[in-house]
Structures are given as structure tokens and as C-alpha cells.
Design a protein around this motif. Structure first.
Motif, PDB file in Angstrom:
ATOM      1  N   GLY A 263      -0.065 -33.357-101.483  1.00 28.23           N
ATOM      2  CA  GLY A 263       0.348 -32.085-100.895  1.00 28.23           C
ATOM      3  C   GLY A 263      -0.607 -31.742 -99.770  1.00 28.23           C
ATOM      4  O   GLY A 263      -1.783 -32.089 -99.827  1.00 28.23           O
ATOM      5  N   TYR A 264      -0.113 -31.079 -98.747  1.00 26.13           N
ATOM      6  CA  TYR A 264      -0.975 -30.758 -97.602  1.00 26.13           C
ATOM      7  C   TYR A 264      -0.456 -29.539 -96.854  1.00 26.13           C
ATOM      8  O   TYR A 264       0.693 -29.140 -96.994  1.00 26.13           O
ATOM      9  CB  TYR A 264      -1.080 -31.947 -96.642  1.00 26.13           C
ATOM     10  N   SER A 265      -1.340 -28.970 -96.058  1.00 26.40           N
ATOM     11  CA  SER A 265      -1.009 -27.870 -95.147  1.00 26.40           C
ATOM     12  C   SER A 265      -1.828 -28.021 -93.876  1.00 26.40           C
ATOM     13  O   SER A 265      -2.947 -28.527 -93.913  1.00 26.40           O
ATOM     14  CB  SER A 265      -1.357 -26.514 -95.772  1.00 26.40           C
ATOM     15  N   VAL A 266      -1.250 -27.553 -92.786  1.00 32.47           N
ATOM     16  CA  VAL A 266      -1.964 -27.474 -91.513  1.00 32.47           C
ATOM     17  C   VAL A 266      -2.008 -26.006 -91.113  1.00 32.47           C
ATOM     18  O   VAL A 266      -1.021 -25.283 -91.242  1.00 32.47           O
ATOM     19  CB  VAL A 266      -1.284 -28.325 -90.414  1.00 32.47           C
ATOM     20  N   ARG A 267      -3.157 -25.585 -90.674  1.00 32.18           N
ATOM     21  CA  ARG A 267      -3.380 -24.208 -90.226  1.00 32.18           C
ATOM     22  C   ARG A 267      -2.284 -23.813 -89.224  1.00 32.18           C
ATOM     23  O   ARG A 267      -1.976 -24.579 -88.308  1.00 32.18           O
ATOM     24  CB  ARG A 267      -4.753 -24.176 -89.569  1.00 32.18           C
ATOM     25  N   PRO A 268      -1.677 -22.632 -89.388  1.00 28.83           N
ATOM     26  CA  PRO A 268      -0.565 -22.257 -88.505  1.00 28.83           C
ATOM     27  C   PRO A 268      -0.856 -22.425 -87.011  1.00 28.83           C
ATOM     28  O   PRO A 268      -0.010 -22.931 -86.265  1.00 28.83           O
ATOM     29  CB  PRO A 268      -0.309 -20.789 -88.869  1.00 28.83           C
ATOM     30  N   SER A 269      -2.046 -22.057 -86.547  1.00 28.79           N
ATOM     31  CA  SER A 269      -2.359 -22.162 -85.114  1.00 28.79           C
ATOM     32  C   SER A 269      -2.606 -23.596 -84.656  1.00 28.79           C
ATOM     33  O   SER A 269      -2.716 -23.850 -83.451  1.00 28.79           O
ATOM     34  CB  SER A 269      -3.586 -21.311 -84.769  1.00 28.79           C
ATOM     35  N   GLN A 270      -2.674 -24.546 -85.594  1.00 33.81           N
ATOM     36  CA  GLN A 270      -3.009 -25.933 -85.245  1.00 33.81           C
ATOM     37  C   GLN A 270      -1.849 -26.904 -85.496  1.00 33.81           C
ATOM     38  O   GLN A 270      -2.029 -28.120 -85.452  1.00 33.81           O
ATOM     39  CB  GLN A 270      -4.245 -26.385 -86.028  1.00 33.81           C
ATOM     40  N   ARG A 271      -0.660 -26.367 -85.740  1.00 36.21           N
ATOM     41  CA  ARG A 271       0.495 -27.229 -86.016  1.00 36.21           C
ATOM     42  C   ARG A 271       1.018 -27.864 -84.744  1.00 36.21           C
ATOM     43  O   ARG A 271       0.745 -27.418 -83.644  1.00 36.21           O
ATOM     44  CB  ARG A 271       1.578 -26.399 -86.715  1.00 36.21           C
ATOM     45  N   ARG A 272       1.759 -28.955 -84.936  1.00 35.03           N
ATOM     46  CA  ARG A 272       2.387 -29.712 -83.847  1.00 35.03           C
ATOM     47  C   ARG A 272       1.357 -30.373 -82.918  1.00 35.03           C
ATOM     48  O   ARG A 272       1.593 -30.528 -81.723  1.00 35.03           O
ATOM     49  CB  ARG A 272       3.349 -28.833 -83.046  1.00 35.03           C
ATOM     50  N   LYS A 273       0.223 -30.754 -83.508  1.00 32.93           N
ATOM     51  CA  LYS A 273      -0.812 -31.438 -82.730  1.00 32.93           C
ATOM     52  C   LYS A 273      -1.140 -32.814 -83.331  1.00 32.93           C
ATOM     53  O   LYS A 273      -2.092 -33.450 -82.917  1.00 32.93           O
ATOM     54  CB  LYS A 273      -2.082 -30.578 -82.671  1.00 32.93           C
ATOM     55  N   GLY A 274      -0.377 -33.231 -84.331  1.00 29.31           N
ATOM     56  CA  GLY A 274      -0.593 -34.538 -84.942  1.00 29.31           C
ATOM     57  C   GLY A 274      -1.581 -34.549 -86.094  1.00 29.31           C
ATOM     58  O   GLY A 274      -1.869 -35.603 -86.655  1.00 29.31           O
ATOM     59  N   TYR A 275      -2.096 -33.392 -86.473  1.00 30.17           N
ATOM     60  CA  TYR A 275      -3.107 -33.359 -87.531  1.00 30.17           C
ATOM     61  C   TYR A 275      -2.546 -33.767 -88.891  1.00 30.17           C
ATOM     62  O   TYR A 275      -3.215 -34.456 -89.655  1.00 30.17           O
ATOM     63  CB  TYR A 275      -3.760 -31.975 -87.624  1.00 30.17           C
ATOM     64  N   ALA A 276      -1.323 -33.359 -89.204  1.00 33.16           N
ATOM     65  CA  ALA A 276      -0.745 -33.712 -90.512  1.00 33.16           C
ATOM     66  C   ALA A 276      -0.614 -35.225 -90.659  1.00 33.16           C
ATOM     67  O   ALA A 276      -0.921 -35.783 -91.710  1.00 33.16           O
ATOM     68  CB  ALA A 276       0.604 -33.025 -90.711  1.00 33.16           C
ATOM     69  N   VAL A 277      -0.183 -35.894 -89.606  1.00 35.57           N
ATOM     70  CA  VAL A 277      -0.043 -37.360 -89.645  1.00 35.57           C
ATOM     71  C   VAL A 277      -1.414 -37.999 -89.850  1.00 35.57           C
ATOM     72  O   VAL A 277      -1.578 -38.901 -90.681  1.00 35.57           O
ATOM     73  CB  VAL A 277       0.653 -37.891 -88.365  1.00 35.57           C
ATOM     74  N   SER A 278      -2.406 -37.535 -89.119  1.00 35.35           N
ATOM     75  CA  SER A 278      -3.759 -38.079 -89.267  1.00 35.35           C
ATOM     76  C   SER A 278      -4.298 -37.850 -90.678  1.00 35.35           C
ATOM     77  O   SER A 278      -4.867 -38.762 -91.297  1.00 35.35           O
ATOM     78  CB  SER A 278      -4.691 -37.451 -88.234  1.00 35.35           C
ATOM     79  N   MET A 279      -4.114 -36.644 -91.202  1.00 33.87           N
ATOM     80  CA  MET A 279      -4.575 -36.338 -92.561  1.00 33.87           C
ATOM     81  C   MET A 279      -3.894 -37.244 -93.581  1.00 33.87           C
ATOM     82  O   MET A 279      -4.556 -37.819 -94.451  1.00 33.87           O
ATOM     83  CB  MET A 279      -4.270 -34.863 -92.901  1.00 33.87           C
ATOM     84  N   LEU A 280      -2.570 -37.376 -93.456  1.00 33.65           N
ATOM     85  CA  LEU A 280      -1.828 -38.184 -94.423  1.00 33.65           C
ATOM     86  C   LEU A 280      -2.238 -39.653 -94.333  1.00 33.65           C
ATOM     87  O   LEU A 280      -2.460 -40.297 -95.362  1.00 33.65           O
ATOM     88  CB  LEU A 280      -0.322 -38.016 -94.209  1.00 33.65           C
ATOM     89  N   ARG A 281      -2.409 -40.178 -93.136  1.00 36.05           N
ATOM     90  CA  ARG A 281      -2.819 -41.582 -92.992  1.00 36.05           C
ATOM     91  C   ARG A 281      -4.190 -41.819 -93.634  1.00 36.05           C
ATOM     92  O   ARG A 281      -4.405 -42.830 -94.299  1.00 36.05           O
ATOM     93  CB  ARG A 281      -2.825 -41.996 -91.527  1.00 36.05           C
TER      94      ARG A 281
END
Length: 193
Positions: A116-134
Motif C-alpha cells: 500500500g502507498y500514498s503520495v503527498r497531494p502536492s507531489q503527485r504526477r511526478k513519478g514518485y509512486a512508480v519510483s517508490m513501488l520499484r
């Protein structure tokens, strides 16, 4: 959209010590992170309930307790990470959080999965979720996992794309209850070669 800067995953239970000189900074940064979700009306998925804690001491106790097998919170060991972006040599930002449940129980097979994961609302759509998941998929391999299950609300386009970019293969959709409402929950499996 490409990631603005590289992120590092850290385990709060290892990085944050109550008697350390940077404890107050951690308290401030984590509460700032938490507040942004609350003000946006979002839950902080994959955080072991950070939204419930007004001080980080209780949250750190919670995630430490959840690292143990057969814990009373979720029943399986869970490792929780914060995703940190270094903004300058002296400053940093928490851009997200992610957790991995070391194995599934019947409840997690139905809703929740391994990650499970979340990205800070102001930091979404910057590729962070993909990096975190990888990065967490690499960690999953060290746990001996051969494949992991992830799920999300079928209407959560960002999460669906993140899972698919990381190799997620759709397995099924289920009608589930989540936070008092019915959702169509899409489940995916990612193989870890």
C-alpha cells in the motif's frame, strides 16, 4: 511526467530515534506531511494509520509493533517506509510513504494485498509512486517473495497506471467495502523475477 528528483526510501523505525538531535525536525516534517493529507480530505494509505497520530511517538510504536509476525493490528509482518526527496544539502521533503506486508492472510487477499502507498497531494504526477513501488519490489525480493498482489479502487487512474508501469497484470475486480462505501477494487499481480 518524469520525476523531478531522485527519492530515497527510509524506515522510520531505524532513522528516527527519540533521543536524536533531529527528532524535532522529523516530528515537524511528518506532521506537515500528515496535515497536507488531512486538509486535502485524503487518507494516507500504506502508512499504518499515520492520520490518527498527532505526535509521531505513537505512530513509531505502531509501525514497530507491526513489524512482528502475528501482530494484533494486521496479523502479518509489515515494513513501512517514508520516501524522502533531498531538496538541498540542508533540506528535504517527505513525498510519500509505502509499506509491504510480508505475506498475505485471507483479509489481505480480499482487500489490501502486499503493498500500500500514498503520495503527498502536492507531489503527485511526478513519478514518485512508480519510483517508490520499484524500490519496494526490490525489497520484496529480499523477503523471498516471487510475486506480489496490489489493489486499488478501479476509479483511481493514477494508482492503476503506477501498478501497470511496474509490471502489474490485472487478475480480477471485486466489489469491496472501503471506508464505509462500496468500491470496485481492481487486483493486480507483479512477478518478481
Amino acid at each position: 511526467m518524469p520525476m523531478e528528483q531522485e527519492i530515497t526510501l527510509i524506515m522510520p523505525t531505524e532513522a528516527i530515534q527519540p533521543d536524536s538531535v533531529d527528532y524535532d525536525e522529523w516530528e515537524h516534517k511528518i506532521q506537515e506531511y500528515r496535515r497536507e493529507f488531512l486538509e486535502n480530505g485524503d487518507t494516507i494509505n500504506g502508512s499504518r494509520g499515520l492520520h490518527h497520530y498527532e505526535k509521531i511517538a505513537g505512530w513509531l510504536e505502531q509501525i514497530k509493533a507491526c513489524e512482528k509476525d502475528n501482530n494484533s493490528y494486521i496479523g502479518v509482518p509489515v515494513t513501512t517506509f517514508l520516501a524522502i526527496r533531498r531538496d538541498s544539502p540542508d533540506d528535504w521533503t517527505i513525498v510519500g510513504n509505502i509499506e509491504i506486508r510480508h505475506h498475505l492472510n485471507p483479509a489481505l487477499e480480499e482487500l489490501g494485498g502486499h503493498i500500500g502507498y500514498s503520495v503527498r497531494p502536492s507531489q503527485r504526477r511526478k513519478g514518485y509512486a512508480v519510483s517508490m513501488l520499484r524500490q519496494v519490489l526490490c525489497y520484496a525480493r529480499t523477503l523471498g517473495l516471487k510475486k506480489v498482489m496490489l489493489d486499488c479502487d478501479k476509479s483511481n487512474t493514477g494508482s492503476l497506471k503506477t501498478i501497470q508501469k511496474c509490471g502489474g497484470i490485472h487478475s480480477r475486480d471485486l466489489l469491496s467495502e472501503y471506508q464505509g462505501r462500496n468500491i470496485v477494487n481492481s487486483q493486480f499481480w507483479i512477478s518478481l523475477p
